[in-house]
Scaffold this active site. Structure first.
Site, PDB file in Angstrom:
ATOM      1  N   CYS A 125     -14.713  -1.345 -18.516  1.00 14.97           N
ATOM      2  CA  CYS A 125     -15.251  -0.045 -18.922  1.00 14.97           C
ATOM      3  C   CYS A 125     -15.340   0.858 -17.700  1.00 14.97           C
ATOM      4  O   CYS A 125     -16.128   0.594 -16.779  1.00 14.97           O
ATOM      5  CB  CYS A 125     -16.630  -0.210 -19.567  1.00 14.97           C
ATOM      6  SG  CYS A 125     -17.359   1.357 -20.099  1.00 14.97           S
ATOM      7  N   CYS A 128     -19.012   2.617 -17.490  1.00 14.47           N
ATOM      8  CA  CYS A 128     -20.120   1.778 -17.020  1.00 14.47           C
ATOM      9  C   CYS A 128     -19.762   0.982 -15.770  1.00 14.47           C
ATOM     10  O   CYS A 128     -20.646   0.351 -15.178  1.00 14.47           O
ATOM     11  CB  CYS A 128     -20.561   0.822 -18.124  1.00 14.47           C
ATOM     12  SG  CYS A 128     -21.158   1.639 -19.620  1.00 14.47           S
ATOM     13  N   LYS A 132     -16.211  -6.113 -19.298  1.00 12.00           N
ATOM     14  CA  LYS A 132     -16.875  -6.352 -20.572  1.00 12.00           C
ATOM     15  C   LYS A 132     -16.901  -7.841 -20.915  1.00 12.00           C
ATOM     16  O   LYS A 132     -15.851  -8.486 -20.949  1.00 12.00           O
ATOM     17  CB  LYS A 132     -16.169  -5.597 -21.697  1.00 12.00           C
ATOM     18  CG  LYS A 132     -16.194  -4.090 -21.574  1.00 12.00           C
ATOM     19  CD  LYS A 132     -15.436  -3.457 -22.733  1.00 12.00           C
ATOM     20  CE  LYS A 132     -15.367  -1.951 -22.589  1.00 12.00           C
ATOM     21  NZ  LYS A 132     -14.582  -1.344 -23.693  1.00 12.00           N
ATOM     22  N   HIS A 138     -18.207  -0.496 -25.650  1.00 12.09           N
ATOM     23  CA  HIS A 138     -18.915   0.697 -25.186  1.00 12.09           C
ATOM     24  C   HIS A 138     -19.247   1.582 -26.381  1.00 12.09           C
ATOM     25  O   HIS A 138     -18.383   1.882 -27.207  1.00 12.09           O
ATOM     26  CB  HIS A 138     -18.062   1.479 -24.190  1.00 12.09           C
ATOM     27  CG  HIS A 138     -18.776   2.663 -23.598  1.00 12.09           C
ATOM     28  ND1 HIS A 138     -19.571   2.567 -22.464  1.00 12.09           N
ATOM     29  CD2 HIS A 138     -18.847   3.959 -23.992  1.00 12.09           C
ATOM     30  CE1 HIS A 138     -20.069   3.748 -22.183  1.00 12.09           C
ATOM     31  NE2 HIS A 138     -19.653   4.612 -23.096  1.00 12.09           N
ATOM     32  N   CYS A 139     -20.503   2.002 -26.476  1.00 13.52           N
ATOM     33  CA  CYS A 139     -20.940   2.907 -27.539  1.00 13.52           C
ATOM     34  C   CYS A 139     -20.977   4.324 -26.987  1.00 13.52           C
ATOM     35  O   CYS A 139     -21.723   4.604 -26.037  1.00 13.52           O
ATOM     36  CB  CYS A 139     -22.313   2.499 -28.069  1.00 13.52           C
ATOM     37  SG  CYS A 139     -22.955   3.641 -29.321  1.00 13.52           S
ATOM     38  N   CYS A 142     -24.680   5.849 -27.612  1.00 13.96           N
ATOM     39  CA  CYS A 142     -25.702   5.340 -26.687  1.00 13.96           C
ATOM     40  C   CYS A 142     -25.282   5.485 -25.228  1.00 13.96           C
ATOM     41  O   CYS A 142     -26.108   5.339 -24.327  1.00 13.96           O
ATOM     42  CB  CYS A 142     -25.994   3.873 -26.982  1.00 13.96           C
ATOM     43  SG  CYS A 142     -26.679   3.570 -28.628  1.00 13.96           S
ATOM     44  N   CYS A 145     -22.469   0.124 -22.538  1.00 12.30           N
ATOM     45  CA  CYS A 145     -21.807  -1.040 -23.121  1.00 12.30           C
ATOM     46  C   CYS A 145     -22.862  -1.922 -23.788  1.00 12.30           C
ATOM     47  O   CYS A 145     -23.907  -2.208 -23.188  1.00 12.30           O
ATOM     48  CB  CYS A 145     -21.054  -1.821 -22.050  1.00 12.30           C
ATOM     49  SG  CYS A 145     -19.509  -1.037 -21.521  1.00 12.30           S
ATOM     50  N   HIS A 152     -22.716   1.362 -34.504  1.00  7.66           N
ATOM     51  CA  HIS A 152     -23.848   2.266 -34.266  1.00  7.66           C
ATOM     52  C   HIS A 152     -24.297   2.785 -35.624  1.00  7.66           C
ATOM     53  O   HIS A 152     -23.535   3.426 -36.345  1.00  7.66           O
ATOM     54  CB  HIS A 152     -23.458   3.430 -33.358  1.00  7.66           C
ATOM     55  CG  HIS A 152     -24.631   4.289 -32.991  1.00  7.66           C
ATOM     56  ND1 HIS A 152     -25.397   4.073 -31.858  1.00  7.66           N
ATOM     57  CD2 HIS A 152     -25.193   5.347 -33.628  1.00  7.66           C
ATOM     58  CE1 HIS A 152     -26.363   4.964 -31.805  1.00  7.66           C
ATOM     59  NE2 HIS A 152     -26.267   5.751 -32.871  1.00  7.66           N
ATOM     60  N   CYS A 153     -25.539   2.507 -35.967  1.00  9.39           N
ATOM     61  CA  CYS A 153     -26.050   2.844 -37.298  1.00  9.39           C
ATOM     62  C   CYS A 153     -26.916   4.098 -37.239  1.00  9.39           C
ATOM     63  O   CYS A 153     -27.970   4.099 -36.590  1.00  9.39           O
ATOM     64  CB  CYS A 153     -26.868   1.682 -37.856  1.00  9.39           C
ATOM     65  SG  CYS A 153     -27.540   2.004 -39.503  1.00  9.39           S
TER      66      CYS A 153
END
Length: 332
Positions: A125, A128, A132, A138-139, A142, A145, A152-153
């Site tokens: 990543c 970051c 990984k 990675h989000c 947010c 990672c 993602h909810c």
């Protein structure tokens, strides 16, 4: 710079809207059920007390699991997966892509990593600056990672991953139980209001809509919960279901599937009495997982599950030693 900060601030504020909507509906359902149904509509005291006791158990479990799903921070890779200052400087100063890839390969040999990118390269990543771990992604929401990221909810305004996946599943299950209980106990009074056996009043509106809302949420939750039960049984995340992890022999959707019993224990833990309580009991630390493709005698994480305890020093040492030899095996 100021504009981007303002946009991020607005995004963070608006991201709470789905949570506020769910919370508002639940608070209304509490008022409608407790006051309009139990205290206004019901005349039998035994029935009223029974309904209130069961309802509050369901309500508390729903709120508890929802709270844990929202406010449990997503787990991120530990320092050993981050590039050291020397490695980072060497990686950034190197202009040749093939040499950069080799630098990452050399670093990854010390880590328990078995999956690769679609191209076969080490999953790294750039944002970051971290190699990984398996199942880590990675989000972009947010901006970090997340270990064993599922998705993602927006309804919990959080990443669902290793740290809160159990809480998310319990939230879905207790939401369904909450809806089923409301619908089943309200139905007879819905019919009485509908045919005119009970007088019109504010309670009629609340009881009618309680049934419709409970059924609507139950149907939508039923499909989502069923899908995640299937994922748990197969030991896959939502991301892995759409894009299977890549191993030595190519993509394999069942790469982490070690059998139904072990798959369940990875998420819910060893002690079945804690499976339905929203406390963290998942196995491991989210950085490495047993592989189906290795025999149990060759897979230290599967053969020696007692080493999964959160013992930082010994856990990391065994992971480094075993990860290096196993990684060479997968790259041969």
């Amino acid at each position: 710079m100021a504009l981007s900060r303002a946009l991020r601030c607005c995004q963070r504020i608006f991201s709470w809207i789905p949570v506020i909507i769910i919370s508002s509906v639940v608070l209304w359902s509490y008022y409608a059920y407790v006051f309009e149904l139990c205290f206004v509509t019901l005349s039998n005291n035994l029935e009223r007390v029974t309904y209130l006791l069961i309802f509050h158990v369901c309500f508390i479990m729903f709120c508890w699991t929802y709270w844990k799903a929202i406010f449990t921070p997503p787990s991120t890779p530990t320092k050993k997966f981050h590039l050291s200052y020397t490695d980072k400087e060497r990686y950034e100063m190197e202009e040749r892509p093939e040499v950069q890839k080799q630098i990452l390969v050399d670093i990854a040999k010390k880590l328990p990593i078995f999956t690769r990118a679609q191209s076969g390269a080490i999953r790294f990543c750039d944002r970051c600056q971290v190699i990984k771990p398996d199942r880590c992604h990675h989000c972009s929401v947010c901006e970090t990672c997340v270990l064993k990221m599922d998705h993602h909810c927006p309804w919990v305004n959080n990443c669902v991953g290793f740290s809160n996946y159990k809480f998310f599943l319990l939230f879905l299950s207790y939401s369904m139980i909450y809806c089923v209980f409301i619908a089943s106990t309200v139905f007879q009074y819905f019919l009485k209001f509908w045919v005119g056996d009970l007088p019109n009043g504010p309670a009629k509106f609340h009881v009618l809509f309680l049934l419709f809302v409970a059924l609507m949420f139950f149907v939508s939750l039923m499909f989502l919960f069923g899908y995640h039960c299937w994922l748990v049984a197969k030991n896959r995340s939502t991301l892995e279901a759409f894009s299977p992890p890549v191993f030595q022999n190519g993509p394999d959707r069942n790469g982490f599937n070690v059998g139904l019993s072990k798959n369940l224990r990875q998420v819910f833990g060893e002690h079945k009495k804690l499976w339905f309580i929203p406390v963290f009991t998942s196995q491991g630390d989210g950085h490495y997982f047993p592989l189906r493709t290795l025999r149990e005698s060759e897979n230290p994480l599967l053969a020696n599950e007692e080493k999964w305890v959160e013992d930082g020093g010994s856990d990391e040492e065994s992971a480094d030693e075993n990860g290096s030899s196993l990684l060479i095996r997968t790259e041969s």
